[in-house]
Scaffold this active site. Sequence first.
Site: not given
Ligand code: OSB
Ligand code: MG
Length: 392
Positions: A148, A174, A176, A252, A276, A304
């Site tokens: 991510s 992924k 953001k 999510d 999660k 995560g």
């Molecule tokens: O939306 O999945 C998410 C990190 C912080 C808050 C939300 C998210 C995330 C990630 C990182 O996408 C996931 C990771 O590598 O632990």
């Molecule tokens: Mg997410």
Amino acid sequence: MTSPSDNTRAALQIDRITMREIRLELREPFRISSGLMSARRIALLELFDASGARTWSECVAFQLPIYSSETIDTAWLAIREWLAPRILGRRFESPEEVHAVLEESVRGHNMAKAALEMGCWGLAAVLRATPLATLLGGTRDRVPTGISLGIQPEPVLLVQRAQAAVAAGYRKIKVKIQPGQDVEYVRAVRVALGDTVDIMADANSAYTLRDIEHLAQLDEFDLIMLEQPLGDDDLVRHATLQRRMTTPICLDESITSVDRAEDMIALRSGRIINIKPGRVGGLSASKTIHDVAARAGMPVWCGGMLESGIGRAYNVALASLPNFSLPGDLSPSARYWARDLVSPEWTMDLDGMVRVPVNRPGLGVAVDEDLIEALAVRREDLRPARVVVAAS
Ligand code: OSB
Ligand code: MG
């Protein structure tokens, strides 16, 4: 051969929980649409069974309510005041019983509940000298991993990170996104990586249905999914957006319980679920969502929360269940931390696979307790309430 239900029968009785807060600096700040994280304040639980068995769990709540309404401080309060008192001193035949006890008359606080519930699974795995993954019903000894990538100031910086991730072996990239940093960023990554790499975007609820035509432009890039574009508790609007887009929507934030997963399936709010365990109240709910999704033909994957290696142990074990058919956000320790709390640290091979510790009992990693002690900034011991015997 024992059946899965036999396998989860491991009587627990927790007679002490030590809560600690530690600070852990991220190697690189991580930006999502709702905020920036450069260090984590992490609440850890050390759980002691009456038999002498012991294990660790992690609360995934962030410092600020930028992902869900919980924070490390609300979780700390909820665990100390309302949740741990229900668990301490009570006998459970199986960790599967814990979730219902935590749910009874306490609304919300899923991440606080999950820290306790997952710790009970971890403890059960220690008590039975069974790998956590096996106890959960995992079927694989290696799981595919995605990365991510946080929002970057320029598309070129995102492209560099995406290229490095593909070279490192990651199975899914992924990205953001947020308004103003979306279509052109995704386009740049798709052009740089070519058509054979699995790419997805995650908006962390940054859009509304007013953006529907804008979001539909993402269909051009053949993303494997678009994660949580709309409101963090929305299902109905996501269904409208899914009807307008060919890209599968993944939820999510919106999936906070088994019921919400069932509602998503019924309403067709999307086609994929990011599970999660912290968000849904623990591993039992995660397993049930996995099963419900499998019956509906809906793939799931393990998300995560920038966990330490302790939280990651639970995620990796969960991700070994059969319907976790897409790569999880399970990056190795070195991506997040100069030094993780566990040994061996979590690593990934050049095929983007993380090894599930199926030959080690419990969490499958050793917790560096000296390091935790050195990093601790707050500590509280929780014990069963004293039973006051009325004088007669
Ligand atoms: O939306 O999945 C998410 C990190 C912080 C808050 C939300 C998210 C995330 C990630 C990182 O996408 C996931 C990771 O590598 O632990
Ligand atoms: Mg997410």
